[in-house]
Scaffold this active site. Structure first.
Site, short mmCIF file in Angstrom:
data_model
loop_
_atom_site.label_atom_id
_atom_site.label_comp_id
_atom_site.label_asym_id
_atom_site.label_seq_id
_atom_site.Cartn_x
_atom_site.Cartn_y
_atom_site.Cartn_z
N TYR A 24 0.84 -1.19 0.00
CA TYR A 24 0.00 0.00 0.00
C TYR A 24 0.88 1.25 0.00
O TYR A 24 0.58 2.23 -0.70
CB TYR A 24 -0.93 0.00 1.23
CG TYR A 24 -1.92 -1.13 1.20
CD1 TYR A 24 -3.06 -1.04 0.42
CD2 TYR A 24 -1.71 -2.30 1.93
CE1 TYR A 24 -3.98 -2.09 0.38
CE2 TYR A 24 -2.62 -3.34 1.90
CZ TYR A 24 -3.75 -3.23 1.12
OH TYR A 24 -4.65 -4.26 1.07
N ASN A 75 -12.55 -0.82 -5.00
CA ASN A 75 -12.34 -1.09 -6.42
C ASN A 75 -13.54 -1.89 -6.97
O ASN A 75 -13.74 -3.03 -6.58
CB ASN A 75 -11.05 -1.88 -6.60
CG ASN A 75 -10.83 -2.38 -8.01
OD1 ASN A 75 -11.45 -1.91 -8.95
ND2 ASN A 75 -9.93 -3.33 -8.15
N CYS A 84 -6.42 -5.32 -7.65
CA CYS A 84 -6.24 -4.95 -6.25
C CYS A 84 -5.72 -6.12 -5.41
O CYS A 84 -5.16 -5.91 -4.34
CB CYS A 84 -7.53 -4.38 -5.67
SG CYS A 84 -8.97 -5.44 -5.86
N HIS A 85 -5.86 -7.34 -5.92
CA HIS A 85 -5.35 -8.50 -5.20
C HIS A 85 -3.83 -8.51 -5.14
O HIS A 85 -3.25 -9.23 -4.34
CB HIS A 85 -5.87 -9.80 -5.83
CG HIS A 85 -5.47 -9.99 -7.24
ND1 HIS A 85 -6.15 -9.41 -8.30
CD2 HIS A 85 -4.44 -10.70 -7.80
CE1 HIS A 85 -5.57 -9.75 -9.43
NE2 HIS A 85 -4.53 -10.53 -9.16
N GLU A 126 -1.43 -16.58 -10.52
CA GLU A 126 -0.49 -15.78 -11.29
C GLU A 126 0.94 -16.28 -11.14
O GLU A 126 1.69 -16.34 -12.11
CB GLU A 126 -0.61 -14.30 -10.91
CG GLU A 126 -1.94 -13.71 -11.34
CD GLU A 126 -2.06 -12.22 -11.05
OE1 GLU A 126 -1.06 -11.58 -10.66
OE2 GLU A 126 -3.18 -11.69 -11.24
#
Length: 155
Positions: free
Chosen positions: A93, A116, A124-125, A151
């Site tokens: 953040y 979001n 946002c993950h 991912e």
């Protein structure tokens, strides 16, 4: 006119909402009828469903969808910065706050992240706590962990 459909993903049901021009929401949960392969969806919605299916199959790393998320100028600035986080990587953040030129705004970045409306597409993950720990995710930490593992496995 907005239209919503829901698709099954390995992380749970995902609802997609779009107008004729752009995607307005992507959120976990079943908030509309199932995306029926036999049904003809409006073009933007069909494009979004197709790209999300490719993402969950490990075949897509970036989205190329017209987006129209509703938010404040600050939120939109944060969401734009989230889109710069490469597939399979994370940022804190604080790093996002510094990226948008407001290094003291890590908490505000967290709130913008939480609001979001186009999750997964605006990743946002990929935002983690200062220690690298998984913190906060509207769909729950198990979903966030799943997306990051997905991912990492296709990086």
């Amino acid at each position: 006119m907005e239209r919503t459909c829901c698709l099954r993903t390995p992380a749970g049901p995902l609802s997609v909402t779009a107008t004729d021009e752009a995607v307005t929401a992507v959120r976990f949960g079943a908030f509309g009828p199932a995306a029926d392969p036999e049904e003809e969806l409006p073009p933007v919605l069909a494009q979004a469903v197709g790209q999300l299916r490719e993402y969950f199959a490990g075949e897509r790393r970036e989205f190329s969808l017209p987006l129209a998320p509703q938010g404040t100028p600050f939120q939109r600035k944060v969401w734009a910065a989230l889109c710069e986080i490469p597939y399979g990587e994370t940022r804190t953040y604080g790093q996002i706050a510094a990226r948008i030129g407001q290094p003291g705004a890590a908490r505000a970045v967290g709130m913008a992240n939480n609001r979001n409306p186009v999750g997964v597409v605006v990743p946002c993950h990929r935002v983690v706590g200062a220690s690298g720990a998984l913190v906060g995710y509207a769909a729950g930490l198990p979903v966030k962990e799943f997306l990051l593992r997905l991912e990492a496995g296709h990086k």
